[in-house]
Design an enzyme around this catalytic site. Structure first.
Site, mmCIF file in Angstrom:
data_model
loop_
_atom_site.group_PDB
_atom_site.id
_atom_site.type_symbol
_atom_site.label_atom_id
_atom_site.label_comp_id
_atom_site.label_asym_id
_atom_site.label_seq_id
_atom_site.Cartn_x
_atom_site.Cartn_y
_atom_site.Cartn_z
ATOM 1 N N ASN B 204 -21.305 -53.267 26.653
ATOM 2 C CA ASN B 204 -20.857 -53.519 25.276
ATOM 3 C C ASN B 204 -21.815 -54.431 24.506
ATOM 4 O O ASN B 204 -21.468 -54.966 23.463
ATOM 5 C CB ASN B 204 -19.432 -54.091 25.270
ATOM 6 N N GLU B 208 -26.731 -55.034 15.737
ATOM 7 C CA GLU B 208 -26.402 -54.197 14.578
ATOM 8 C C GLU B 208 -26.918 -54.801 13.278
ATOM 9 O O GLU B 208 -26.874 -56.018 13.088
ATOM 10 C CB GLU B 208 -24.872 -54.049 14.439
ATOM 11 N N GLY B 384 -16.806 -56.147 16.980
ATOM 12 C CA GLY B 384 -15.931 -54.990 17.134
ATOM 13 C C GLY B 384 -16.706 -53.814 17.686
ATOM 14 O O GLY B 384 -17.846 -53.950 18.126
ATOM 15 N N HIS B 408 -12.315 -62.778 20.987
ATOM 16 C CA HIS B 408 -13.778 -62.627 21.018
ATOM 17 C C HIS B 408 -14.244 -61.258 20.574
ATOM 18 O O HIS B 408 -15.416 -61.041 20.339
ATOM 19 C CB HIS B 408 -14.329 -62.942 22.396
ATOM 20 N N LYS B 484 -28.048 -49.896 20.876
ATOM 21 C CA LYS B 484 -27.157 -50.039 22.030
ATOM 22 C C LYS B 484 -27.964 -50.008 23.318
ATOM 23 O O LYS B 484 -28.914 -49.244 23.451
ATOM 24 C CB LYS B 484 -26.175 -48.860 22.089
#
Lengths: 175, 485
Positions: B204, B208, B384, B408, B484
């Site tokens: 994760n 971004e 998110g 978090h 990612k």
């Protein structure tokens, strides 16, 4: 009777798997493959070019498996190696236990380790030793379809047990 | 699995399980969530938060935040404070990825200024911030230099030209938690991590380019105080941790604690992943000093990544990063144990606060805040999913009820295997591009695992934290471009 399957119903953000084998060595090799298969789509793309030898113990059987899986994760970061289990031997360093004698290559019958496995206290004692040869090659995104990185082997629900079908393990890996 | 009726409802967002719920619980467990979020939580959360409540020395409550989900040892979203004199320290209450955390950098650029360069920016960031399985960074250090770096944290990075002095002021613990001792770290941990400074990792973890649309500015005054002053202002947010180094530190001490916990200290835990040692014991102190090295490695890692972001933006826009307004908003840690002073039973005392997948959130006026945020409260960066967006929140005074902790992230709700079955990485990338989000990934299978629907609704999670009075919404940031691992 060697294999593994991933479990959807444990530890949402991480990856859990069950592995099994007729012998302890076969189970360890299957669990190692289950671990590396989280990072690489096709294990057959890992050619056995380099070897790394490991030793662990004296330990309990489950912590030996922990040490093996952890070693695979260590080499992924320390030397960018993708490794599988080649030769592996698990023996008791307790002189009262049956003598070691289960060294074998992948896929060979595991008759002598089954003898070991029948020792009633084998899965409780903390005098076991592991020696293994790990074989593989440097990770190469052009050759290996990489999936997701592994951080660690967790001890959440971690177990290795002797069952009717041989040896089984449950492992949750931290992603 | 406990159902809602097993809980004592303290308020619309606080649900309690009393010590009688499970043998060995020393304090009640409290889950912060709306009824809907509580009902959607997996069975593991209840099992794990009540296990945490059995740990020696725990004070007040074992908490779980609204993004809570099934982890190992603690639930993800778990918060527990241990009496510093009589309590324990547990690697399972911190996680393997020690100081996995978030950093937010604002720009002085708007969406329209960035959009024409988006692909170039993301492509270059993808190249300059290595991501994915076993990735290594561009900084070449010897193992002894690395040992020095992990004692000094982001301060090491800035001293070596990877950042600005002001970045340190805007980082939790000013980028270097005191008491890190590299002699308590194994050579294996150093071997795993010494080539990884400046890398993102995978799972994760992400980087971004995001935009703060005017309709998503939820508190204009706080947004301004955090540097969001332009309509459609662009920011860069990233999530990563201490890489293989931190993972190995945690693994080493987990194994050590298992050996001494029962034999030497007579301690038992319901889950071996909660293996612990008295905080005041030699083993506990050693882990604390080694864990701090991992905290600092992570601060250094994010500091170097910030520097790469400035380099890339500067190259693409042919301007100095300072002229592009590339200022850090804040940097926060998710997975730590810190010595803090909190009210316990009405009087202030020193406690060891474990936060696992939870964020420290200091309210206005707190002495540990940098001057610039003394009046506003601490910026809280909540990551998110890559499809839905992230939040910038602020700490509030009421946060004292959870030892100044809040959520978090959005919290996972679908397993990785399920997500891979439901989503296809390449198609997901194309779909997102159709929606104006440009994605580069080290792994399409890994990308599929991170699809938006694999996560809880982040709007529900942050609303629950605000309703419960533990943090406050400031800006919702939506992705334009994604890297990612």
């Amino acid at each position: 009777m060697v294999g593994y399957r991933y479990r959807d119903d444990i530890a949402t953000a991480d990856v859990a798997f069950e592995a099994w084998g007729e012998s302890l060595e076969a189970l360890f090799a299957a669990a190692a493959d289950a671990t590396v298969n989280v990072m690489v789509t096709d294990l057959e793309t890992i050619s056995p070019v380099v070897q790394r030898r490991m030793e662990a113990g004296p330990e309990t059987v489950d912590m030996l498996l922990f040490a093996l899986l952890q070693e695979l994760i260590f080499y992924k970061d320390a030397e960018q190696l993708l490794l599988r289990v080649g030769r592996i031997q698990i023996s008791s360093s307790d002189p009262l236990q049956p003598p070691p004698g289960s060294e074998r290559g992948r896929g060979e019958p595991a008759t002598r380790s089954r003898q070991l496995a029948t020792s009633p206290s084998f899965d409780q004692e903390d005098t076991l030793r592991l020696t293994a040869e790990l074989c593989g090659e440097p990770l190469n995104p052009a050759k290996h379809d990489l999936i997701v990185d592994l951080k660690a082997v967790t001890l959440h629900r971690f177990k290795v047990e002797h069952t009717a079908r041989g040896w089984e393990a449950l492992v949750v890996l931290d992603i | 699995m406990a159902t809602v009726k097993d809980f004592k409802k303290i308020s619309d967002t606080i649900w309690e399980l009393p010590p009688g719920y499970k043998v060995g619980m020393r304090v009640p467990a409290r889950i912060y969530a709306t009824q809907k979020l509580l009902e959607d939580m997996d069975a593991g959360v209840v099992e794990q938060v009540t296990n945490v409540a059995t740990l020696p020395g725990i004070v007040e409550y074992a908490f779980c935040m609204p993004d809570g989900h099934w982890g190992y040892g603690f639930p993800i979203g778990g918060v527990a404070a241990m009496d510093a004199k009589t309590g324990v320290i547990s690697p399972g209450g911190i996680g393997f990825d020690i100081n996995c955390g978030m950093r937010l950098v604002r720009t002085g650029l708007t969406h329209d200024e960035v959009k024409p360069h988006l692909r170039t920016l993301i492509d270059r960031l993808f190249a300059r911030v290595p991501a994915g399985v076993g990735s290594t960074g561009f900084i070449k250090l010897s193992q002894s230099e690395f040992r020095h770096a992990v004692e000094a944290g982001a301060r090491w990075a800035v001293k070596n030209g990877h950042g600005w002095e002001e970045d340190l002021e805007l980082t939790e613990d000013r980028g270097c938690i005191a008491g890190a001792d590299a002699t308590k770290v194994s050579s294996k941990a150093v071997e795993r991590g010494f080539k990884q400074i400046g890398t993102l990792g995978s799972g994760n973890h992400y980087l971004e380019i995001q935009v703060a649309k005017p309709e998503n500015v939820l508190d204009a005054d706080l947004a301004r105080a955090f540097g969001f002053t332009l309509p459609n202002q662009v920011a860069v947010m990233f999530h990563c941790g201490s890489r293989g180094f931190g993972h190995q530190v945690a693994t080493d001490y987990l194994q050590l604690f298992l050996k001494v916990m029962e034999k030497k200290y007579g301690l038992r835990t319901p889950d071996r992943e909660l293996a612990c040692a008295p905080f005041s014991s030699p083993e506990g102190r050693d882990y604390f000093a080694a864990m701090k090295c991992a905290i600092n490695m992570s601060f250094a890692n994010r500091q170097v990544i910030l520097h790469r972001i400035r380099e890339v933006f500067s190259d693409v826009f042919h301007k100095d990063p300072a002229d592009l307004g590339l200022h850090q908003v804040y940097d926060i840690a998710h997975n730590t144990a810190r010595l803090e002073r909190h009210l316990v039973g009405g009087s202030e005392q020193q406690v060891l606060v474990h936060r696992k997948g939870a964020t420290r959130a200091l309210g206005p006026g707190h002495p540990d805040l940098p001057d610039i945020y003394r009046a506003t409260g601490q910026p809280v960066i909540l990551g998110g999913s890559m499809e839905t967006g992230s939040y910038l929140l602020a700490g509030v005074t009421g946060g004292a009820q959870t030892f100044n902790s809040t959520a978090h992230g959005s919290g996972r709700t679908m397993s990785r295997t399920q997500a891979k079955k439901r989503f296809h990485g390449k198609k997901l990338q194309q779909d997102m591009e159709g929606r104006g989000i440009y994605v580069r990934t080290a792994s399409f299978a890994g990308l599929a695992e991170e699809a938006g629907p694999a996560y809880k609704n982040i709007d529900d999670v942050v609303a629950a934290t605000e309703q419960a009075g533990i943090s406050k919404r400031v800006v919702r940031l939506v992705p334009m471009g994604v890297v990612k691992g």
